[in-house]
Design a protein around this motif. Structure first.
Motif, mmCIF file in Angstrom:
data_model
loop_
_atom_site.group_PDB
_atom_site.id
_atom_site.type_symbol
_atom_site.label_atom_id
_atom_site.label_comp_id
_atom_site.label_asym_id
_atom_site.label_seq_id
_atom_site.Cartn_x
_atom_site.Cartn_y
_atom_site.Cartn_z
ATOM 1 N N LEU A 8 -4.998 39.721 11.131
ATOM 2 C CA LEU A 8 -5.869 39.865 10.986
ATOM 3 C C LEU A 8 -7.149 39.710 9.137
ATOM 4 N N ASN A 9 -7.067 38.595 8.386
ATOM 5 C CA ASN A 9 -6.900 38.655 7.361
ATOM 6 C C ASN A 9 -9.252 38.223 7.183
ATOM 7 N N ARG A 10 -9.132 37.960 7.936
ATOM 8 C CA ARG A 10 -10.641 37.361 8.222
ATOM 9 C C ARG A 10 -11.183 37.395 9.237
ATOM 10 N N VAL A 11 -12.554 37.657 9.779
ATOM 11 C CA VAL A 11 -13.529 37.401 11.144
ATOM 12 C C VAL A 11 -13.073 36.453 11.196
ATOM 13 N N GLY A 12 -12.960 35.245 12.544
ATOM 14 C CA GLY A 12 -12.846 33.787 12.450
ATOM 15 C C GLY A 12 -10.994 33.192 12.617
ATOM 16 N N GLY A 13 -10.436 34.480 11.274
ATOM 17 C CA GLY A 13 -9.176 33.452 11.057
ATOM 18 C C GLY A 13 -7.851 34.164 11.603
ATOM 19 N N PRO A 14 -6.969 32.445 11.585
ATOM 20 C CA PRO A 14 -6.099 33.797 12.539
ATOM 21 C C PRO A 14 -4.976 34.484 12.365
ATOM 22 N N LEU A 15 -4.298 34.970 13.292
ATOM 23 C CA LEU A 15 -3.356 35.702 13.438
ATOM 24 C C LEU A 15 -2.358 35.261 12.171
ATOM 25 N N GLU A 16 -1.796 36.111 11.355
ATOM 26 C CA GLU A 16 -0.451 35.648 10.979
ATOM 27 C C GLU A 16 0.127 36.798 10.302
ATOM 28 N N VAL A 17 2.021 36.389 10.992
ATOM 29 C CA VAL A 17 2.515 37.437 10.983
ATOM 30 C C VAL A 17 2.719 37.660 9.154
ATOM 31 N N GLU A 18 3.259 38.658 8.808
ATOM 32 C CA GLU A 18 3.410 39.095 7.401
ATOM 33 C C GLU A 18 4.700 39.905 7.610
ATOM 34 N N GLU A 19 5.686 40.451 5.982
ATOM 35 C CA GLU A 19 6.807 41.542 6.212
ATOM 36 C C GLU A 19 6.235 42.970 5.112
ATOM 37 N N VAL A 20 5.791 44.128 6.031
ATOM 38 C CA VAL A 20 4.766 44.681 5.038
ATOM 39 C C VAL A 20 5.945 46.065 5.526
ATOM 40 N N PRO A 21 5.620 47.024 4.230
ATOM 41 C CA PRO A 21 6.127 48.532 4.981
ATOM 42 C C PRO A 21 6.133 49.218 6.526
ATOM 43 N N ILE A 22 6.965 49.219 6.188
ATOM 44 C CA ILE A 22 7.011 50.085 7.792
ATOM 45 C C ILE A 22 6.720 51.435 7.377
ATOM 46 N N PRO A 23 5.902 51.862 8.319
ATOM 47 C CA PRO A 23 4.488 52.879 8.030
ATOM 48 C C PRO A 23 5.482 54.169 8.550
ATOM 49 N N GLN A 24 4.632 55.387 7.742
ATOM 50 C CA GLN A 24 5.330 56.799 7.842
ATOM 51 C C GLN A 24 4.288 57.884 8.276
ATOM 52 N N PRO A 25 4.875 58.694 9.343
ATOM 53 C CA PRO A 25 3.853 59.782 9.963
ATOM 54 C C PRO A 25 3.989 60.766 9.156
ATOM 55 N N LYS A 26 3.007 61.220 9.307
ATOM 56 C CA LYS A 26 2.057 62.304 8.761
ATOM 57 C C LYS A 26 2.617 63.446 9.808
ATOM 58 N N ALA A 27 2.041 64.184 9.529
ATOM 59 C CA ALA A 27 1.830 65.815 10.310
ATOM 60 C C ALA A 27 1.529 65.544 11.797
ATOM 61 N N GLY A 28 1.984 66.111 12.854
ATOM 62 C CA GLY A 28 1.205 65.467 14.126
ATOM 63 C C GLY A 28 1.299 64.508 14.351
#
Length: 369
Positions: A8-28
């Motif tokens: 969601l890039n802005r309030v009222g805008g559409p949900l847009e599918v993007e390619e983003v880096p896979i997140p990495q877990p931290k401790a816990g």
């Protein structure tokens, strides 16, 4: 390595599918490969700007999936396990979490709900250029999500993985409401608004031995769904007061639940109560919305209003999973439609138009067993 996420890039805008880096877990923390994410009105409030939240962000707070990776210090969870997570991410160490009141976790509200970050004060989601994407709960409208280990629960055998996503909010919130009410067997219950959470309350009220269990909604198909899931009776709002009193010897319901968050449904739930009854509101309203209460009736008739937000993850989610495993609640029966991630925006537009009868899922298409 990249993944797809609905942004969601802005309030009222559409949900847009993007390619983003896979997140990495931290401790816990745990990295979950998401199987499905439930479509909830609370996300819709953010999309419409009715609940303040920073953008750009990734919504989605009701997920099931498979453990992909665990961060340092995580015990009892291993890659490959099927899991679910609730929308409340308990920090485990604040004043309320230590008291066992994880539904009031201070850090969850101060950091995640206001700033879109986890408990080190940073998000786990970024665009390829390093731009942060804020996380609503775990940011579950994506192929992977980082979740604190305090909020990751192994899914029992026999429960379908995709459908289990709704355990994280719809059924989790329903259980919290029933427990907040202190519901006892044989009590008369009315459930105002038979959406995903309302249907969960119907199922759990039946499982706890309530009778009658009355569903109230404006849409016939939702009332039919509620009866299929255990409601003994179903009424439109216009029929509800007379119907509930006829069923209770003229007194009214012992407990009324409100599951939409509108002034008119809030007041209706109060009007359905007997003297000394309890009303449990669980529906989230746009910020600033109020519902008038007749003070004299509240005082003289000893009515109680008991707000309920979600439930207590480490206490209530194991109970919810046992109820599901035992067949006391039908998890899959609440799910009435599925959408691929590319249709996430469509799913929320359908929800906004009132076209989702039960609970919709956004599925990631990972070929899970």
């Amino acid at each position: 390595m990249v993944m797809r996420a609905a942004v969601l890039n802005r309030v009222g805008g559409p949900l847009e599918v993007e390619e983003v880096p896979i997140p990495q877990p931290k401790a816990g923390e745990v990295l979950v490969r998401v199987a499905a994410c439930g479509v909830c009105h609370t996300d819709l409030h953010v999309i419409k700007g009715e609940v303040a939240f920073p953008t750009p962000c990734v919504l989605g707070h009701e997920v099931s999936g498979v453990v992909a990776q665990v961060g340092p210090g995580v015990e009892g969870l291993t890659p490959g396990q099927r899991v679910v997570a609730s929308f409340i991410l308990p920090c485990g160490g604040c004043y309320y979490c230590v008291r066992g009141e994880e539904d009031l976790c201070e850090r969850f509200f101060a950091l995640n709900r206001l700033k879109g970050v986890l408990y080190d004060g940073t998000t786990r989601l970024f665009r390829r250029d390093g731009t942060p994407l804020w996380m609503y709960s775990m940011g579950g409208l994506a192929e992977y999500a980082v979740v604190p280990a305090t909020d990751v629960f192994p899914l029992p055998e026999g429960l379908a993985l995709e459908e289990a996503a709704i355990l994280g909010c719809a059924l989790f919130t329903a259980l919290g409401a029933v427990r907040t009410a202190g519901l006892e067997g044989g009590e008369a219950v009315a459930v105002v608004a038979a959406g995903g959470v309302g249907l969960g309350i119907v199922q759990l009220a039946r499982a706890f031995g309530a009778y009658p269990v009355v569903a109230v909604d404006v849409r016939p198909e939702k009332l039919a769904k509620a009866k299929a899931l255990g409601a003994s009776h179903a009424f439109t709002p216009e029929e509800a007061q007379e119907g509930v009193r006829d069923l209770t010897g003229g007194r009214g319901a012992d407990v009324a639940f409100e599951a939409l968050g509108r002034p008119e449904t809030f007041r209706l739930a109060l009007d359905l109560l007997r003297d000394g009854g309890r009303m449990v509101p669980v529906g989230i309203a746009p910020q600033g919305v109020e519902a008038g209460v007749e003070i004299t009736r509240l005082v003289r008739r000893k009515l109680r209003i008991l707000g309920s937000y979600g439930a207590k993850p480490r206490k209530d989610m194991p109970l919810l999973l046992r109820l599901a495993q035992a067949g006391a609640i039908q998890v899959g029966a609440e799910v009435t439609e599925r959408h691929p991630l590319e249709e996430a925006d469509l799913a929320y537009r359908r929800l906004d138009r009132g076209e989702v009868v039960g609970r919709a899922l956004v599925t990631m298409g990972g070929g899970y067993a």
